[in-house]
Write a protein that holds these residues in place. Structure first.
Motif: not given
Length: 313
Positions: A17, A272, A277-278
């Motif tokens: 992340r 992506q 993950s963001t």
């Protein structure tokens, strides 16, 4: 705006992340010729939050004479009181700026230092030592009030007057900011001259000097098209906080060769594709940047915004 997304292919040695530190409302708009109405700024920030961004640098409490585009900071902040779960740091130049921010209930601030003497003179009208001496009581007072302080360090890789910046010089200023109490340091490639090898060398130098990667963020400009490759290099080194500006807004009013910041959409497309993950929705963010470009009366410089907007049309 679009359902188009890159194919996800994970790569070894990358974080699960990444936290995007969105700087468009502050670092982006401060360099625009157009002075955006405060109501539009508030809507911009609300749209960014709705797209999933959880750290949005809202404004600056610098004297209006120096940054007239952000002269409405005291009017803007109360318009954001309804945003919950969103960090809204602001830039403060000195104790007076901090006092104004604290009066409005700000819980995160940032100071802006330089790794080089020339830029410190141009931007702060002080030497590096004098600037750090000015920031010391600001950081101490903020920490005493329970406010986190981010330290921006500009000219970490190159300076338009001095050329390449020696690694020990950057490391020394980072150490001093860290020792003063900055909880995070953002390494700025203000004129966009960094390359991946240089990024690795600086991050390694900082680690060897006792600055943990967990305390570092990166802030790249795309002058020579290196912002994404430099970011990927930083991620491989363990950095998990990346500064970016929605639509690629911004630059630096004191460094003429500086182009816009790394566009948040361009960064998000890469992340992506890597399966990182963001929490940010690319379609909603692209729509927001296209909307802001319309408010400014010019196309977005972000390649991803242009590509996805073209497909939508």
């Amino acid at each position: 705006m679009t359902d188009d997304l890159p194919m996800r292919v994970r790569a070894d040695g990358l974080p699960e992340r990444v936290r995007i530190h969105e700087v468009g409302p502050r670092d982006g708009l401060q360099n625009e010729q157009t002075v955006v109405p405060v109501e539009t700024k508030a809507e911009f920030i609300h749209r960014l939050a709705a797209a999933g961004l959880t750290t949005i640098e809202a404004t600056s409490f610098v004297h209006p004479r120096w940054v007239p585009q952000l002269a409405d900071a005291a009017r803007l902040m109360p318009m954001l009181d309804d945003l919950t779960g969103v960090r809204l740091p602001v830039l403060v130049p000195n104790e007076k700026g901090l006092e104004r921010a604290l009066e409005l209930g700000v819980t995160e601030v940032a100071v802006f230092a330089s790794a080089t003497e020339s830029f410190a003179r141009a931007n702060l009208n002080r030497t590096v030592d004098e600037a750090l001496a000015m920031f010391e009581p600001v950081i101490a007072r903020a920490a005493g009030a329970g406010v986190n302080v981010r330290g921006y360090l500009s000219m970490c890789f190159g300076d338009p007057w001095e050329g390449a910046v020696p690694l020990p010089q950057v490391t020394a200023v980072c150490r001093r900011l860290r020792d003063m109490g900055c909880t995070e340091l953002s390494l700025g490639d203000t004129i966009g001259v960094a390359t991946p090898g240089h990024v690795t060398a600086l991050l390694t130098s900082l680690n060897e000097a006792g600055v943990p990667t967990s305390a570092l963020a990166v802030h790249f400009h795309d002058t020579y098209g290196q912002a994404l490759s430099n970011t990927l290099t930083a991620l491989r080194h363990g950095v998990t906080t990346v500064d970016a500006s929605a639509g690629g807004l911004g630059g630096c009013p004191y460094a003429r060769s500086a182009t816009g910041n790394l566009a948040t959409e361009d960064l998000l497309w890469m992340l992506q594709g890597l399966g990182i993950s963001t929490g940010v929705d690319l379609g909603r963010l692209t729509a927001t940047s296209a909307w802001m470009a319309g408010q400014l009366g010019r196309p977005s410089p972000s390649r991803t915004v242009r590509a996805l907007s073209h497909k939508e049309s």
